[in-house]
Design a protein around this motif. Sequence first.
Motif, PDB file in Angstrom:
ATOM      1  N   ASN A 111       0.537  -5.306  15.700  1.00 39.24           N
ATOM      2  CA  ASN A 111       1.703  -5.819  14.987  1.00 39.24           C
ATOM      3  C   ASN A 111       1.937  -5.139  13.642  1.00 39.24           C
ATOM      4  N   THR A 112       1.037  -4.286  13.195  1.00 40.25           N
ATOM      5  CA  THR A 112       1.185  -3.678  11.868  1.00 40.25           C
ATOM      6  C   THR A 112       0.880  -2.193  11.924  1.00 40.25           C
ATOM      7  N   VAL A 113       1.425  -1.477  10.906  1.00 46.30           N
ATOM      8  CA  VAL A 113       1.128  -0.057  10.684  1.00 46.30           C
ATOM      9  C   VAL A 113       0.927   0.123   9.179  1.00 46.30           C
ATOM     10  N   SER A 114      -0.182   0.719   8.770  1.00 49.34           N
ATOM     11  CA  SER A 114      -0.488   0.943   7.350  1.00 49.34           C
ATOM     12  C   SER A 114      -0.265   2.411   7.010  1.00 49.34           C
ATOM     13  N   LEU A 115       0.397   2.647   5.858  1.00 52.04           N
ATOM     14  CA  LEU A 115       0.751   3.993   5.422  1.00 52.04           C
ATOM     15  C   LEU A 115       0.152   4.272   4.042  1.00 52.04           C
ATOM     16  N   ALA A 116       0.008   5.539   3.726  1.00 50.11           N
ATOM     17  CA  ALA A 116      -0.419   5.982   2.390  1.00 50.11           C
ATOM     18  C   ALA A 116       0.210   7.339   2.118  1.00 50.11           C
ATOM     19  N   TRP A 117       0.520   7.601   0.851  1.00 45.31           N
ATOM     20  CA  TRP A 117       1.150   8.855   0.479  1.00 45.31           C
ATOM     21  C   TRP A 117       0.808   9.188  -0.978  1.00 45.31           C
ATOM     22  N   ALA A 118       1.227  10.345  -1.413  1.00 46.33           N
ATOM     23  CA  ALA A 118       1.020  10.791  -2.795  1.00 46.33           C
ATOM     24  C   ALA A 118       2.358  10.843  -3.517  1.00 46.33           C
ATOM     25  N   GLU A 152       9.844  17.901 -12.008  1.00 45.20           N
ATOM     26  CA  GLU A 152      10.392  19.169 -12.508  1.00 45.20           C
ATOM     27  C   GLU A 152      11.516  18.841 -13.481  1.00 45.20           C
ATOM     28  N   VAL A 153      11.366  19.316 -14.702  1.00 46.91           N
ATOM     29  CA  VAL A 153      12.335  18.998 -15.746  1.00 46.91           C
ATOM     30  C   VAL A 153      13.702  19.547 -15.354  1.00 46.91           C
ATOM     31  N   GLY A 154      14.682  18.640 -15.393  1.00 48.71           N
ATOM     32  CA  GLY A 154      16.051  19.027 -15.066  1.00 48.71           C
ATOM     33  C   GLY A 154      16.338  19.082 -13.591  1.00 48.71           C
ATOM     34  N   VAL A 155      15.298  18.955 -12.763  1.00 46.61           N
ATOM     35  CA  VAL A 155      15.507  19.003 -11.299  1.00 46.61           C
ATOM     36  C   VAL A 155      15.193  17.656 -10.669  1.00 46.61           C
ATOM     37  N   GLN A 156      14.006  17.122 -10.893  1.00 44.64           N
ATOM     38  CA  GLN A 156      13.607  15.827 -10.333  1.00 44.64           C
ATOM     39  C   GLN A 156      12.670  15.153 -11.325  1.00 44.64           C
ATOM     40  N   ASP A 157      12.973  13.863 -11.549  1.00 48.21           N
ATOM     41  CA  ASP A 157      12.206  13.082 -12.495  1.00 48.21           C
ATOM     42  C   ASP A 157      11.147  12.266 -11.781  1.00 48.21           C
ATOM     43  N   GLU A 158      10.404  11.500 -12.578  1.00 52.70           N
ATOM     44  CA  GLU A 158       9.310  10.696 -12.051  1.00 52.70           C
ATOM     45  C   GLU A 158       9.868   9.545 -11.189  1.00 52.70           C
ATOM     46  N   ALA A 159       9.150   9.237 -10.097  1.00 56.97           N
ATOM     47  CA  ALA A 159       9.557   8.138  -9.214  1.00 56.97           C
ATOM     48  C   ALA A 159       9.187   6.815  -9.850  1.00 56.97           C
ATOM     49  N   LYS A 160      10.134   5.880  -9.787  1.00 55.20           N
ATOM     50  CA  LYS A 160       9.894   4.538 -10.315  1.00 55.20           C
ATOM     51  C   LYS A 160       9.354   3.604  -9.240  1.00 55.20           C
ATOM     52  N   GLY A 161       9.658   3.858  -7.977  1.00 52.12           N
ATOM     53  CA  GLY A 161       9.206   3.031  -6.856  1.00 52.12           C
ATOM     54  C   GLY A 161       9.468   3.737  -5.540  1.00 52.12           C
ATOM     55  N   TYR A 162       9.174   3.005  -4.453  1.00 44.46           N
ATOM     56  CA  TYR A 162       9.290   3.613  -3.124  1.00 44.46           C
ATOM     57  C   TYR A 162       9.878   2.594  -2.144  1.00 44.46           C
ATOM     58  N   PHE A 163      10.663   3.107  -1.200  1.00 43.81           N
ATOM     59  CA  PHE A 163      11.184   2.319  -0.076  1.00 43.81           C
ATOM     60  C   PHE A 163      10.567   2.863   1.211  1.00 43.81           C
ATOM     61  N   VAL A 164      10.156   1.926   2.091  1.00 41.53           N
ATOM     62  CA  VAL A 164       9.599   2.292   3.404  1.00 41.53           C
ATOM     63  C   VAL A 164      10.594   1.845   4.467  1.00 41.53           C
ATOM     64  N   THR A 183       1.311   3.388  -3.840  1.00 45.23           N
ATOM     65  CA  THR A 183       1.511   4.489  -2.893  1.00 45.23           C
ATOM     66  C   THR A 183       0.894   4.175  -1.530  1.00 45.23           C
ATOM     67  N   SER A 184       0.915   2.914  -1.166  1.00 38.87           N
ATOM     68  CA  SER A 184       0.458   2.489   0.165  1.00 38.87           C
ATOM     69  C   SER A 184       1.258   1.251   0.554  1.00 38.87           C
ATOM     70  N   PHE A 185       1.405   1.065   1.850  1.00 41.56           N
ATOM     71  CA  PHE A 185       2.209  -0.065   2.320  1.00 41.56           C
ATOM     72  C   PHE A 185       1.819  -0.376   3.764  1.00 41.56           C
ATOM     73  N   THR A 186       1.871  -1.675   4.092  1.00 40.07           N
ATOM     74  CA  THR A 186       1.584  -2.126   5.469  1.00 40.07           C
ATOM     75  C   THR A 186       2.850  -2.746   6.048  1.00 40.07           C
ATOM     76  N   ILE A 187       3.330  -2.172   7.131  1.00 40.03           N
ATOM     77  CA  ILE A 187       4.526  -2.677   7.825  1.00 40.03           C
ATOM     78  C   ILE A 187       4.062  -3.740   8.819  1.00 40.03           C
ATOM     79  N   LYS A 188       4.655  -4.921   8.744  1.00 38.34           N
ATOM     80  CA  LYS A 188       4.254  -6.043   9.597  1.00 38.34           C
ATOM     81  C   LYS A 188       5.382  -6.433  10.539  1.00 38.34           C
ATOM     82  N   GLY A 189       5.002  -7.294  11.510  1.00 38.64           N
ATOM     83  CA  GLY A 189       5.992  -7.841  12.443  1.00 38.64           C
ATOM     84  C   GLY A 189       6.482  -6.857  13.474  1.00 38.64           C
ATOM     85  N   LEU A 190       5.659  -5.909  13.863  1.00 46.28           N
ATOM     86  CA  LEU A 190       6.066  -4.931  14.873  1.00 46.28           C
ATOM     87  C   LEU A 190       5.849  -5.478  16.269  1.00 46.28           C
ATOM     88  N   LYS A 191       6.530  -4.885  17.222  1.00 50.25           N
ATOM     89  CA  LYS A 191       6.405  -5.269  18.620  1.00 50.25           C
ATOM     90  C   LYS A 191       5.249  -4.506  19.248  1.00 50.25           C
TER      91      LYS A 191
END
Length: 1581
Positions: A1193-1200, A1205-1217, A1238-1246
Amino acid sequence: MMKAIIADHTATGQGVEPAEPHKKRVGFKKRSKIPGVMVTQWMEELPEGKSNPDFLRKPIALTIQEGRTAAFKAVVSGEPRPEVSWRRARGDMNNTDKFRNKYDESTGEYTLEILKVTTDEADTYKCYAHNEFGKAVCTATLNVIEVGFKKKKAMEEADMATTDPAEFRKMLRKRAGRAKPQEKKEGDVDESFWEIMTSAEKKDYERICTEFGVTDYRWMLKKLGEFKKEQEEEQKLYVEAISNLRHIEVKGDGTASFELDLELKDPCSRIFLYKDGVMIPYSENMEMKHNLKKVGKKLVFTVKDLLPEDAGLYQVDVEEVNVFSTEFKIPSVNFIVKIQEVKAKEREDALFECVLSMPLPKIVWIGKNATLEDGDKYSITVSEDKLIHRLLVKDCMQLDKGIYTAIAGIKSCSAWLVIEADSGPPIPYKKKSRKTTQAGGSGLNVEKLAQEQQLKLQMGNGEKNGAKTQDKAKQQKMAMVNGNAEHGEGHGFDNSRSRLDCGGSGGLDRKGQDGHDSGGADLNDIGIKGTGNSNDALSDSGAEYTDSSGRVLPNKDPNVGTSQNSDDPNNNLLNNHQQDPNKEKECLIGNSKNDINQNGLGGHKDDGDAANRIYHGNERMTSDKETEAGNPEASTTNTGKNQNALKGRDAQNGQDATNQHKSAKIGGHSVMNGEDDQHASNEQDAQCTKDVQKIKSTHYAQNEQEGLNRHTGISGENNGPSDRQSDRQAESLDNIIGHLKSFGEHELHGKDKNAENTGQDPSDSDENKDRTKRRLRQAPLLPEAVADPGVQFVSGLSNVNVIIGQPAELTCKVSSDQCDGTWYKDGKKLATGEGIIISKDGACHKLTIKNCQADNSGKYRFEADGRKSESILHVEDPPRLNPGDLDKFSEPVVVKAGQNAIFKMPFVGQEPMKIQWYRDGEELIEENNVKIEKFSTHSRLILSKCQRKQTGEIKIKIKNDHGTVEAYSKIVVLDKPGPPQGPIEVGESSATCIEFKWRPPKDDGGSPVKNYILERQQIGRNTWKKIGEVSSVPHYRDTDVDHGRKYCYRIQAVTDEGVSEIMMTEDVMAGTLAFPGPPAAPKVVSACSDCINVAWTAPSNTGGSRIMGYNLEKRKKGSSLWSAVNPPEEPIKEKKYAVKDLVSGTEYEFRVTAINVSGAGEASPPSEFVFARDPKKPPGNVSDLKVTDTTYNTVSLAWAKPSQEVGVQDEAKGYFVEIRPAESIEWIRCNAHPITLTSFTIKGLKTMSMYWVRVIATNDGGNGAPTDVDNYVVAMPPPVRPRFTDQKMNSFMVVRAGNSLRIRVNFAASPWPEVDWLKDGVPVSKRATISTSDGTSQLLIPSSERTDTGVYTVVVKNMVGQETFSVEVRVTDEPKPPGPIALEENVPGTVTVIWESSPDEKRDDRLHYMVSQRDSTKQTWSTVGDRLFNNKFTACNIMPGREYHFRVYAKNDMGMSEPSESPTWGSSRKRDKFVIKMPIYKEYNLQCAPSFLVPLKLHTAPKGYECYMTCAVKGNPVPRITWYRNSISLNTNTNYYITNTCGVCSMLILRVGPKDEGEYTIRAESSLGRAECSTTLTLKE
């Protein structure tokens, strides 16, 4: 009907009675507790503690396969214990190797076992239980199903196959006159006929009788009544009521079902399902092919996955009684053309049509899961040939769209009906008129396809009939060969085929292959009879000479075989052939009934070198059916005209004939004799071509005398002149020549004459093979011109329906554009004139009628070059409305309340007409205020005393046989308006002003509101102040108020029709301080280093006055002080503001306060913190995304984190899964708010489902690009080999018989494993319930038996591996005690104890014995032997002079049995006998005659009340008590409750009625005398 293959159920009481001493006794019938058991009691009153036999469980009927063991089991009761015996209805049971009787003392079961049953044991078996007080009898039926192939049948078929060919002559069928069909009587009717009739409706009686050949309806109805009465008597045993019988029918989902309402007396009664007499299993959860669904009393039987084998007679039985029968017929039909999707516009008709492969009078149409019937909405039609079926959906609306299905037998096809909305502008108060166009259809020429299919069916039937007679032809051929051999003659018969049939039975089929003659080609008028064969187009079967009665002649005289009209030399065709053996084979085409059959030609060949002929004259040849019917005159009917034609033909063709070339050529096809040369001369080809053309022209000239059937071939009779017959003749002849042309190179040849005489097949010799090779032609013999059929119809006329006054066109197309034709109406020739235009465009001919009237209806015919086509023009006169009248009717009728409204609609159309008026969709009927007038030209609707509620749509519907028309109008009834609607909404309530608004009236009475009348009252005063009239806007501002006072207002609406009722408002106070509520938290719209834009919403609570402005405040993060953004004296008017007094890089939050007349309200919640800086860039992609763990029923994820990069991409404030199921295309966000980890567990899967996963980084600048997992993820844990998780698992269990057996195991495995339970290596029986879930599996047997003993193994298996665990289970019970004990002394000082085994020893291999001993000097028992597995034990140390007692116990795993006592061993000291002297008492005789101690009293009882009579009686012996009313005994009357307790006799009458009045007498009788006592019962009103 018979079940399986054995006889029917035998009623209780039939069969062979057992020989018993009480058989001739007169007994009393008693009711048994078990239905179907007959109990007889020998005496009226049984002694105390005694009872007659009865069945506690009776044997049940069995249906079993051949070769298995059948067992009938019964449990009986009675005291003393009854004796049980078994008998069968037919035959004996003396064979002990086949029949075995058993009795189980532990269960009390009597068992009859029949080993290796065969069909001979299929019978009705009876079980008898009897003792000295009575007997009980019940029956059970054994049905045996045959399996495999019977050797006996195989031997019989082998014997038939090896019959001597010389015996074929005896097997030939002799011709006989057709016998008159006899009416079927009781002995001739199939038993299934009565089964079907008992459950059929009366409307189906005639059809069923026709199918079974029953013609005596009176006899049938009488027998059916008797049969139903017998069936009802049988059903009373088990059935309380049966109703709502619905016979089997095919549903739209591809299943067939039948249902009935059945109320059983015993809900536990078993229900059986039979098909064609064979019991078939069924399930109750749609798991099997046959299923039963119970809903209350309703039983619905369903058959899934229909196949042709599912056809048959289905029966429902309760126990052994039939309650319902239905016959399922499945026609072998398919769809040649299936229904297609139809797109229609609104109010247009839609047509579905299909073509079947077999004719069916009716198919089932289903629309949106409902069966459609022919009516106003749907029109269901069938063509004359029953191949084309059409469904017309009339006046299509949006509600009609959906899936429509056509069901024929077990075949079905479906298509969508799509309704397109009309794009035209809507017309007020009027529905759009119905369109006369029609959408849909298959787009094919279904009539042509149906004609081709009908021709195929007719040709196929002919081929089948020919195949059936193939064996008969071989027998006739063998008989001829044997006949020639017996006479020893060598001339024989020439084995050429007697007749050529093209496309019919016994001829060449459409592919040029051979057919089979359906009865042998008989030319009875010349005595020649031929049979078909399957090797060549012309069969090698020989021709027989027969007389007019059909008997085969010996053929000794070559002139034998002449017709009965042999006196006329011109009529004897055979003699003509024999007189000139060198004649050319002639082509004579005529109207012989048997010569040309179904587009084929028939010919014959005589003995010797006579020419073959193909007849087509006016002579009428006798058919097989006429010959069999005994009509000798039919074979000799020749006209003088035909005789002359024959003579002329012989003279013409005989000049060009040669001795070596004798053939008949038609359309390039050659008919050769067995002795013909390889080729025919060109002159013969040309001559035959001319003959054919001449015959064809002569044939068209004779169309006034001859008739042909264009579908069944040239098979007609002289029925007089007819245009249709002449057309059929011409077209059939063209078809014949065309068929012969299509054969191409195929040649017809016969056997060699010498080979025939010797009985040898000429095809076996090399010479004949070479000759056959040389005869094959490589090209047609005749050019195409020979087979020119002339003018034909490419498309004929079609029936036309047209509305009166509209134009109509009749169009047909012929094969030649040079042909002119003539039009006819009802037999009269038509010409271009008033209103009629006849035109021609190439090969198309058209008849146009400009303005169709009623007299234009009729039958129209177009004739061209001898061909014709007909159609019928129907001029319909549906109801029609004049457009001006329709516009006038569509105008709304406006009346005032209480007035009358009149609607009038003129119309024209054919009578009779049905006129209906509707208001708002509901039909109006005449009543007090509604009057409907109907005339031939118009109709009026009068509504009197109209009320406002009657406002609505008025519709008139006019219908006749030709169509329907509708018109719409509207009625508007004016009345005074309703009151205004509250409650009021106060906009401002200050010291100087009250402002409020209200809602307009719900019903304005049909007129708009002009203004409102207001009145005001100050609370505390009784007077109302008139404010006056205000505008129609429901709003008022009252400025004449005093501070702190409360006011109430009355409001009325004013229209042209009057003033409404008053609406009174609630109290409103002026001048109170009411501050506004807090607004919602402000939201930051945008932010930069020098400006932040903020917005907010107004508060829901304004404080009773309008909002005048807002104050905005800000606060730095970490500070507790709020500072104003705007000056307090300058509130912000709008709900947004740009804050500019900021410090770059500082984080702020904001709040807002609303201000009204009373002042500033409560501040709002603060907004979110925001930096005063320029916008950020969205973050980059996350890296190193991986799956760390998975479960079901669950899947656990992890990432970095993503890089910056200044002027290109700023620091991440949060994450969506986000996840996406494999079968979906939409991504689903798993977290509503960004997560910082930087980790998340998806619940309620079939479980076991596949998902795609991705992660998106986000900050204030927006969302970054998503990062996906490399591969899909399956919701399952990592693969794990199955293992059992229980620490201690018992491998041995002992269960008491009758208790539940439960085995439970816990396991872990991934993926989810398959769990199987085995018992002794095979799957467990259905008695065991297996449940598996959440890593646990359990086996449960609710009530265990000894047979459940064994080794149970659970197998847990998945893709990784498997694991097993076994448990030995022993189901046993406390053992029965051992048998009698015997004591022996083999050695002095010892005693050997010997006992008989316990009855349970054979069933329990762990059973053992224990021996206890006690001597006369001790009072206790001591164990001297234990765990003894034999039946003998020797006790030592036996002392003389003492008495010893022994006990033997049987022991097993469950416990110990009761002991078996031994006799006393040894001797003891003798003692003197103790004598007691009993006193002598004087005997006293207590016997006395009956007498009444307390007599009966007089009784007076009200009607309907109880009456209780009582008295006291004494007597010894106990007297017998009898109650009488008016000298009639009441002891057996169940309306009186009579008791006798210790001499107190009483009788209770529950409800006293007039019939209970009279004198009541009680009589006491014994052997010593009799006493009576009487009383009177009087009824009190």
